[in-house]
Design a protein around this motif. Structure first.
Motif, PDB file in Angstrom:
ATOM      1  N   LYS A  94       0.845  -1.201   0.000  1.00 14.30           N
ATOM      2  CA  LYS A  94       0.000   0.000   0.000  1.00 14.30           C
ATOM      3  C   LYS A  94       0.876   1.245   0.000  1.00 14.30           C
ATOM      4  O   LYS A  94       1.836   1.355   0.758  1.00 14.30           O
ATOM      5  CB  LYS A  94      -0.897   0.013   1.245  1.00 14.30           C
ATOM      6  N   PRO A  95       0.588   2.219  -0.833  1.00 16.70           N
ATOM      7  CA  PRO A  95       1.395   3.431  -0.862  1.00 16.70           C
ATOM      8  C   PRO A  95       1.227   4.230   0.417  1.00 16.70           C
ATOM      9  O   PRO A  95       0.167   4.218   1.043  1.00 16.70           O
ATOM     10  CB  PRO A  95       0.825   4.195  -2.071  1.00 16.70           C
ATOM     11  N   ILE A  99       0.501   9.695  -1.537  1.00 13.45           N
ATOM     12  CA  ILE A  99      -0.830  10.006  -2.069  1.00 13.45           C
ATOM     13  C   ILE A  99      -1.084  11.499  -2.039  1.00 13.45           C
ATOM     14  O   ILE A  99      -1.627  12.088  -2.986  1.00 13.45           O
ATOM     15  CB  ILE A  99      -1.915   9.257  -1.268  1.00 13.45           C
ATOM     16  N   ASP A 100      -0.692  12.164  -0.936  1.00 10.97           N
ATOM     17  CA  ASP A 100      -0.870  13.619  -0.852  1.00 10.97           C
ATOM     18  C   ASP A 100      -0.115  14.324  -1.965  1.00 10.97           C
ATOM     19  O   ASP A 100      -0.617  15.271  -2.579  1.00 10.97           O
ATOM     20  CB  ASP A 100      -0.380  14.128   0.515  1.00 10.97           C
ATOM     21  N   GLU A 103       3.443   4.752 -12.702  1.00 10.04           N
ATOM     22  CA  GLU A 103       3.619   4.310 -11.319  1.00 10.04           C
ATOM     23  C   GLU A 103       2.722   5.113 -10.372  1.00 10.04           C
ATOM     24  O   GLU A 103       2.127   4.555  -9.446  1.00 10.04           O
ATOM     25  CB  GLU A 103       5.079   4.466 -10.907  1.00 10.04           C
ATOM     26  N   GLU A 104       2.616   6.428 -10.606  1.00 12.41           N
ATOM     27  CA  GLU A 104       1.772   7.267  -9.748  1.00 12.41           C
ATOM     28  C   GLU A 104       0.298   6.901  -9.892  1.00 12.41           C
ATOM     29  O   GLU A 104      -0.452   6.887  -8.906  1.00 12.41           O
ATOM     30  CB  GLU A 104       1.989   8.745 -10.086  1.00 12.41           C
ATOM     31  N   PHE A 133      -4.514   4.242  -7.605  1.00 10.10           N
ATOM     32  CA  PHE A 133      -5.541   3.202  -7.705  1.00 10.10           C
ATOM     33  C   PHE A 133      -5.513   2.272  -6.497  1.00 10.10           C
ATOM     34  O   PHE A 133      -6.538   1.931  -5.932  1.00 10.10           O
ATOM     35  CB  PHE A 133      -5.329   2.392  -8.984  1.00 10.10           C
ATOM     36  N   LYS A 134      -4.294   1.872  -6.094  1.00 13.45           N
ATOM     37  CA  LYS A 134      -4.182   0.989  -4.926  1.00 13.45           C
ATOM     38  C   LYS A 134      -4.719   1.655  -3.672  1.00 13.45           C
ATOM     39  O   LYS A 134      -5.380   1.027  -2.848  1.00 13.45           O
ATOM     40  CB  LYS A 134      -2.724   0.577  -4.730  1.00 13.45           C
ATOM     41  N   ALA A 135      -4.449   2.960  -3.532  1.00 10.77           N
ATOM     42  CA  ALA A 135      -4.940   3.681  -2.350  1.00 10.77           C
ATOM     43  C   ALA A 135      -6.457   3.756  -2.346  1.00 10.77           C
ATOM     44  O   ALA A 135      -7.087   3.733  -1.287  1.00 10.77           O
ATOM     45  CB  ALA A 135      -4.344   5.094  -2.309  1.00 10.77           C
ATOM     46  N   SER A 136      -7.068   3.843  -3.532  1.00 13.28           N
ATOM     47  CA  SER A 136      -8.530   3.936  -3.609  1.00 13.28           C
ATOM     48  C   SER A 136      -9.207   2.641  -3.230  1.00 13.28           C
ATOM     49  O   SER A 136     -10.412   2.618  -2.967  1.00 13.28           O
ATOM     50  CB  SER A 136      -8.955   4.328  -5.035  1.00 13.28           C
TER      51      SER A 136
END
Length: 297
Positions: A262-263, A268-269, A286-287, A292-295
């Motif tokens: 998880k990032p 994310i900020d 990559e960003e 997407f993973k954070a969502s």
């Protein structure tokens, strides 16, 4: 496949929040339409839809509200006018798609629910403490406060994102949000002051929600916690499986944890700030994957 099966399929998916919100609004509108026609046919107009709508709408009187606390949420799904629900659903779809794409389904639902609560709160404060409204009985219904929260939230997150509007061309959504807020302010002395005040409550919540999210604080956690509890309640008891044996039992969780890290919140900020400055297309592959993973949290 029947309509019932289509509806059941829409609500069985966990990654379908926008469609579910749209569908709930449509279903409630259809039910109220059928109730209105039935009341007319049975009573000849002696009993109006208002008598039913009062059990879904937020009353301006605090004592009445104490007997109907559920209206703080149910009002945000109730419509009786076709153009009212049409414009709300169009805006919910357009701006909700942005919020869902960049922040995920859970944040979209949180923004909708918190926008409804903030709109109702400001409406109640106005109708009980501002002299021009005090003592004037009223009810509040419609998704406009929630939708305004989503509009302003999307504009706060992606101020330079553009929509192509017929006859006007590309317009940045921060200007669309500004017009929505100004129209609501201008309408307070019109025929629907309670609704316009609720819009402003939703707008303030939308701005605050995204600003706090960018600082690492998720105001929607209580909404998500309640949603998870309701989901577990509806799904019934879950079968728990335990594995015996050291290596086989511990290797799989470790592999899963390592394969999809998880990032961090700081990353994310930074990504959200970059979107605000330069738009989504400026992100690297990559960003985009990190976002997407954070969502999915």
């Amino acid at each position: 496949m029947s309509f019932a099966n289509d509806i059941r399929a829409a609500f069985s998916r966990r990654d379908n929040a926008l469609s579910q919100l749209l569908l709930i609004n449509v279903l409630v509108f259809v039910v109220l339409l059928l109730v209105r026609v039935t009341l007319f046919l049975v009573t000849g107009g002696a009993v109006s839809l208002v008598s039913v709508l009062e059990w879904l709408a937020v009353p301006s009187g605090p004592m009445t509200l104490l007997t109907r606390p559920w209206t703080l949420l149910t009002y945000s799904f109730a419509h009786t006018d076709f153009f009212h629900i049409l414009f709300n659903l169009l805006n919910l779809y357009w701006f909700g798609s942005l919020v869902r794409e960049y922040l995920g389904d859970r944040k979209l639902v949180s923004l909708y629910v918190l926008g409804a609560l903030a709109g109702a709160a400001l409406y109640l404060l106005a109708y009980n403490f501002i002299p021009v409204f005090a003592g004037r009985p009223a009810i509040l219904y419609g998704a406009s406060a929630s939708v305004t929260a989503i509009i302003v939230g999307a504009a706060t997150l992606l101020p330079d994102y553009t929509f192509n509007i017929i006859l006007l061309g590309p317009i940045r959504i921060k200007y669309i949000a500004a017009v929505v807020v100004l129209v609501s302010i201008a309408g307070i002395d019109g025929g629907n002051p309670g609704g316009e005040i609720a819009h402003l409550g939703g707008a303030m919540l939308g701005f605050l929600f995204i600003r706090q999210l960018q600082r690492g604080r998720d105001l929607g956690r209580p909404v998500q916690a309640v949603g998870d509890w309701v989901g577990r309640l509806l799904s019934g008891p879950q079968l728990r499986v335990t594995h015996r044996g050291g290596a086989a039992a511990t290797a799989a969780p470790a592999a899963r944890k390592g394969s999809l890290p998880k990032p961090e919140q700081e990353d994310i900020d930074a990504i959200l700030d970059k979107i605000s400055r330069s738009g989504y297309e400026s992100l690297s592959k990559e960003e985009k994957q990190k976002l997407f993973k954070a969502s999915q949290k």
